[in-house]
Design a protein around this motif. Structure first.
Motif, PDB file in Angstrom:
ATOM      1  N   THR A  46     -20.652 -19.522 -12.136  1.00  0.00           N
ATOM      2  CA  THR A  46     -21.220 -18.130 -12.766  1.00  0.00           C
ATOM      3  C   THR A  46     -20.406 -17.469 -13.548  1.00  0.00           C
ATOM      4  O   THR A  46     -19.253 -17.151 -13.125  1.00  0.00           O
ATOM      5  CB  THR A  46     -21.777 -17.406 -11.605  1.00  0.00           C
ATOM      6  N   PRO A  47     -20.887 -17.263 -14.738  1.00  0.00           N
ATOM      7  CA  PRO A  47     -19.965 -16.156 -15.739  1.00  0.00           C
ATOM      8  C   PRO A  47     -19.167 -15.016 -15.207  1.00  0.00           C
ATOM      9  O   PRO A  47     -18.106 -14.925 -15.472  1.00  0.00           O
ATOM     10  CB  PRO A  47     -20.685 -16.099 -16.868  1.00  0.00           C
ATOM     11  N   ASN A  48     -19.948 -14.531 -14.429  1.00  0.00           N
ATOM     12  CA  ASN A  48     -19.225 -13.219 -13.818  1.00  0.00           C
ATOM     13  C   ASN A  48     -18.940 -13.293 -12.258  1.00  0.00           C
ATOM     14  O   ASN A  48     -18.286 -12.454 -11.792  1.00  0.00           O
ATOM     15  CB  ASN A  48     -20.479 -12.163 -13.841  1.00  0.00           C
ATOM     16  N   GLY A  49     -18.851 -14.630 -11.844  1.00  0.00           N
ATOM     17  CA  GLY A  49     -18.340 -14.829 -10.520  1.00  0.00           C
ATOM     18  C   GLY A  49     -19.146 -14.438  -9.352  1.00  0.00           C
ATOM     19  O   GLY A  49     -20.065 -13.418  -9.619  1.00  0.00           O
ATOM     20  N   ARG A  50     -18.700 -14.840  -8.272  1.00  0.00           N
ATOM     21  CA  ARG A  50     -19.441 -14.400  -7.135  1.00  0.00           C
ATOM     22  C   ARG A  50     -18.349 -14.011  -6.167  1.00  0.00           C
ATOM     23  O   ARG A  50     -18.675 -14.018  -4.929  1.00  0.00           O
ATOM     24  CB  ARG A  50     -20.187 -15.584  -6.460  1.00  0.00           C
ATOM     25  N   THR A  51     -17.303 -13.651  -6.398  1.00  0.00           N
ATOM     26  CA  THR A  51     -16.239 -13.232  -5.705  1.00  0.00           C
ATOM     27  C   THR A  51     -16.123 -11.635  -5.648  1.00  0.00           C
ATOM     28  O   THR A  51     -16.022 -11.200  -6.796  1.00  0.00           O
ATOM     29  CB  THR A  51     -14.680 -13.500  -6.016  1.00  0.00           C
ATOM     30  N   PHE A  52     -16.341 -11.053  -4.522  1.00  0.00           N
ATOM     31  CA  PHE A  52     -16.554  -9.553  -4.500  1.00  0.00           C
ATOM     32  C   PHE A  52     -15.479  -8.781  -3.968  1.00  0.00           C
ATOM     33  O   PHE A  52     -15.220  -9.272  -2.509  1.00  0.00           O
ATOM     34  CB  PHE A  52     -17.671  -9.233  -3.920  1.00  0.00           C
ATOM     35  N   VAL A  53     -14.801  -7.683  -4.265  1.00  0.00           N
ATOM     36  CA  VAL A  53     -13.746  -6.797  -3.559  1.00  0.00           C
ATOM     37  C   VAL A  53     -14.640  -5.454  -3.707  1.00  0.00           C
ATOM     38  O   VAL A  53     -15.065  -4.906  -4.682  1.00  0.00           O
ATOM     39  CB  VAL A  53     -12.592  -6.900  -4.549  1.00  0.00           C
ATOM     40  N   TYR A  54     -14.791  -5.085  -2.365  1.00  0.00           N
ATOM     41  CA  TYR A  54     -15.396  -3.739  -1.817  1.00  0.00           C
ATOM     42  C   TYR A  54     -14.386  -2.669  -1.949  1.00  0.00           C
ATOM     43  O   TYR A  54     -13.432  -2.970  -1.159  1.00  0.00           O
ATOM     44  CB  TYR A  54     -16.305  -3.877  -0.783  1.00  0.00           C
ATOM     45  N   ALA A  55     -14.308  -1.687  -2.695  1.00  0.00           N
ATOM     46  CA  ALA A  55     -13.525  -0.486  -2.380  1.00  0.00           C
ATOM     47  C   ALA A  55     -13.896   0.901  -2.168  1.00  0.00           C
ATOM     48  O   ALA A  55     -15.266   1.131  -2.422  1.00  0.00           O
ATOM     49  CB  ALA A  55     -12.800  -0.177  -3.635  1.00  0.00           C
ATOM     50  N   ASP A  56     -13.182   1.553  -1.422  1.00  0.00           N
ATOM     51  CA  ASP A  56     -13.634   2.917  -1.341  1.00  0.00           C
ATOM     52  C   ASP A  56     -13.756   3.742  -2.693  1.00  0.00           C
ATOM     53  O   ASP A  56     -12.710   3.824  -3.159  1.00  0.00           O
ATOM     54  CB  ASP A  56     -12.718   3.761  -0.375  1.00  0.00           C
ATOM     55  N   PRO A  57     -14.901   4.410  -2.888  1.00  0.00           N
ATOM     56  CA  PRO A  57     -15.111   5.102  -4.195  1.00  0.00           C
ATOM     57  C   PRO A  57     -14.034   6.303  -4.317  1.00  0.00           C
ATOM     58  O   PRO A  57     -13.826   6.678  -5.285  1.00  0.00           O
ATOM     59  CB  PRO A  57     -16.670   5.483  -4.355  1.00  0.00           C
ATOM     60  N   VAL A  58     -13.660   6.605  -3.087  1.00  0.00           N
ATOM     61  CA  VAL A  58     -12.751   7.866  -3.176  1.00  0.00           C
ATOM     62  C   VAL A  58     -11.294   7.614  -3.282  1.00  0.00           C
ATOM     63  O   VAL A  58     -10.334   8.072  -4.145  1.00  0.00           O
ATOM     64  CB  VAL A  58     -12.844   8.799  -1.945  1.00  0.00           C
ATOM     65  N   THR A  59     -10.888   6.615  -2.399  1.00  0.00           N
ATOM     66  CA  THR A  59      -9.441   6.309  -2.358  1.00  0.00           C
ATOM     67  C   THR A  59      -9.070   5.072  -3.334  1.00  0.00           C
ATOM     68  O   THR A  59      -8.101   4.888  -3.653  1.00  0.00           O
ATOM     69  CB  THR A  59      -8.775   6.113  -1.297  1.00  0.00           C
ATOM     70  N   LEU A  60     -10.172   4.325  -3.593  1.00  0.00           N
ATOM     71  CA  LEU A  60     -10.151   2.942  -4.237  1.00  0.00           C
ATOM     72  C   LEU A  60      -9.426   2.206  -3.514  1.00  0.00           C
ATOM     73  O   LEU A  60      -8.964   0.922  -3.887  1.00  0.00           O
ATOM     74  CB  LEU A  60      -9.387   3.288  -5.667  1.00  0.00           C
ATOM     75  N   ALA A  61      -9.064   2.369  -2.192  1.00  0.00           N
ATOM     76  CA  ALA A  61      -8.716   1.370  -1.126  1.00  0.00           C
ATOM     77  C   ALA A  61      -9.814   0.335  -1.014  1.00  0.00           C
ATOM     78  O   ALA A  61     -10.976   0.568  -0.625  1.00  0.00           O
ATOM     79  CB  ALA A  61      -8.192   2.029  -0.156  1.00  0.00           C
ATOM     80  N   ILE A  62      -9.178  -1.222  -0.788  1.00  0.00           N
ATOM     81  CA  ILE A  62     -10.213  -2.252  -0.568  1.00  0.00           C
ATOM     82  C   ILE A  62     -10.511  -2.166   0.845  1.00  0.00           C
ATOM     83  O   ILE A  62      -9.878  -1.845   1.794  1.00  0.00           O
ATOM     84  CB  ILE A  62      -9.364  -3.372  -0.847  1.00  0.00           C
TER      85      ILE A  62
END
Length: 352
Positions: free
Chosen positions: A265-281
């Motif tokens: 898949t061109p955009n990949g299927r590897t996801f990293v989820y982050a807190d929208p406030v701290t940007l911590a994973i």
């Protein structure tokens, strides 16, 4: 066999133009990147997380809330930003805006994708295209059965010998059987993307859901995303950054998509989820640890859209799309021309 022939012809006469439309738009979308005419589209992609972070930070600081940004890659050398109000922009890899639009119909490549995927009708249109794909598969199977009776007349042509119904029917049968294997691949992958449950447990395995975060709103803090990108690449050191998706509701995480070398898949299927406030994973999803269903499902789109296989597969799917366009449109023309001719003959006979 007569009943099968009648069903094949009548359903084709009604749905043929829809299949022709899907074939034509699909052919154009195979070359979507090449047909995206915008400055810097041919620039080579530079894997520079710091430069990407600066572009993201600049966009996030702008007046328009961002929905997502897809980063430049091998196929297209510009970033594509989509804003929350549906407008969008292309940006060079240095962050310069090279094109803007307020609605998708202003960009042919976006309009074509929506037409092919959803018929400009949203989720309802997506279901209709899935049903059309199932009907198309039925045409291929019944067409092969009907062709077998007259296989000794096999004379494949790019175009009918004449535009008379008989010649069109012979052309329809022969070009249909020649392109049947590729049509099956194209139609099956398209149908399974719309209706994954039809693939059984092998395809419709439950997908992992993004983790929830303790956020009072969907607003993303205005922070430098470079540390997030660095942390994501540390976890997946051989991956490339592909897309950043802003949360669309409170409690949803910021989603960073990456593509590892084994992914099609061109955009990949590897996801990293982050807190929208701290940007911590707060979580990840690694397709390398997924099951067989995830691996097969990940390959449906790149096969269907010729995002894998190089130039030869692009050409093969382009010819398949053009064949589907001819099969659908000429079938409708031939059928209704014959019906109208028969109706005129009956009227003349009654008037004598």
């Amino acid at each position: 066999m007569r009943t099968l022939s009648l069903l094949h012809r009548w359903i084709g006469a009604i749905g043929g133009l829809l299949l022709a439309l899907l074939g034509l738009t699909g052919t154009l979308l195979v070359w979507r990147d090449e047909l995206t005419f915008v400055a810097h589209a041919d620039d080579p992609a530079r894997s520079n997380a710091a430069a990407v972070a600066r572009v993201v930070e600049r966009l996030a600081d702008g007046p328009a809330p961002v929905d997502r940004i897809t980063f430049a890659g091998d196929g297209l050398g510009v970033h594509q930003a989509i804003f929350a109000d549906g407008s969008g922009a292309y940006l060079s890899q240095s962050g310069e805006i090279v094109a803007r639009w307020t609605a998708s119909w202003q960009r042919p490549e976006l309009w074509l994708f929506d037409l092919h995927h959803r018929l400009l009708m949203g989720d309802t249109g997506e279901i209709v295209t899935g049903i059309a794909g199932l009907i198309g598969l039925g045409f291929v199977v019944t067409g092969i059965i009907l062709w077998w009776r007259v296989r000794r007349r096999f004379r494949p042509r790019v175009w009918p010998a004449t535009m008379k119904p008989g010649a069109i029917v012979h052309h329809h049968r022969d070009i249909g059987v020649v392109t049947a294997p590729l049509l099956i691949v194209s139609l099956v992958t398209g149908v399974l993307m719309v209706f994954p449950a039809l693939g059984g447990s092998l395809i419709a395995e439950a997908r992992a859901r993004p983790p929830q975060v303790q956020a009072a709103s969907s607003t993303v803090a205005r922070r430098d995303p470079a540390p997030l990108f660095a942390a994501a690449l540390k976890r997946f050191p051989h991956a490339e950054l592909r897309r950043l998706q802003w949360p669309r509701k409170a409690g949803a995480p910021l989603i960073l998509r990456l593509r590892q070398s084994f992914e099609w898949t061109p955009n990949g299927r590897t996801f990293v989820y982050a807190d929208p406030v701290t940007l911590a994973i707060v979580g990840t999803a690694d397709p390398a640890t997924g099951g067989t269903a995830a691996s097969i499902r990940e390959k449906l789109y790149p096969i269907h859209a010729a995002k894998t296989g190089g130039i030869l597969w692009k050409l093969a799917l382009s010819l398949t799309g053009l064949a589907l366009t001819l099969l659908g449109s000429l079938a409708v023309y031939s059928f209704w021309r014959t019906r109208w001719a028969a109706a005129r003959a009956r009227r003349r006979k009654r008037s004598v």
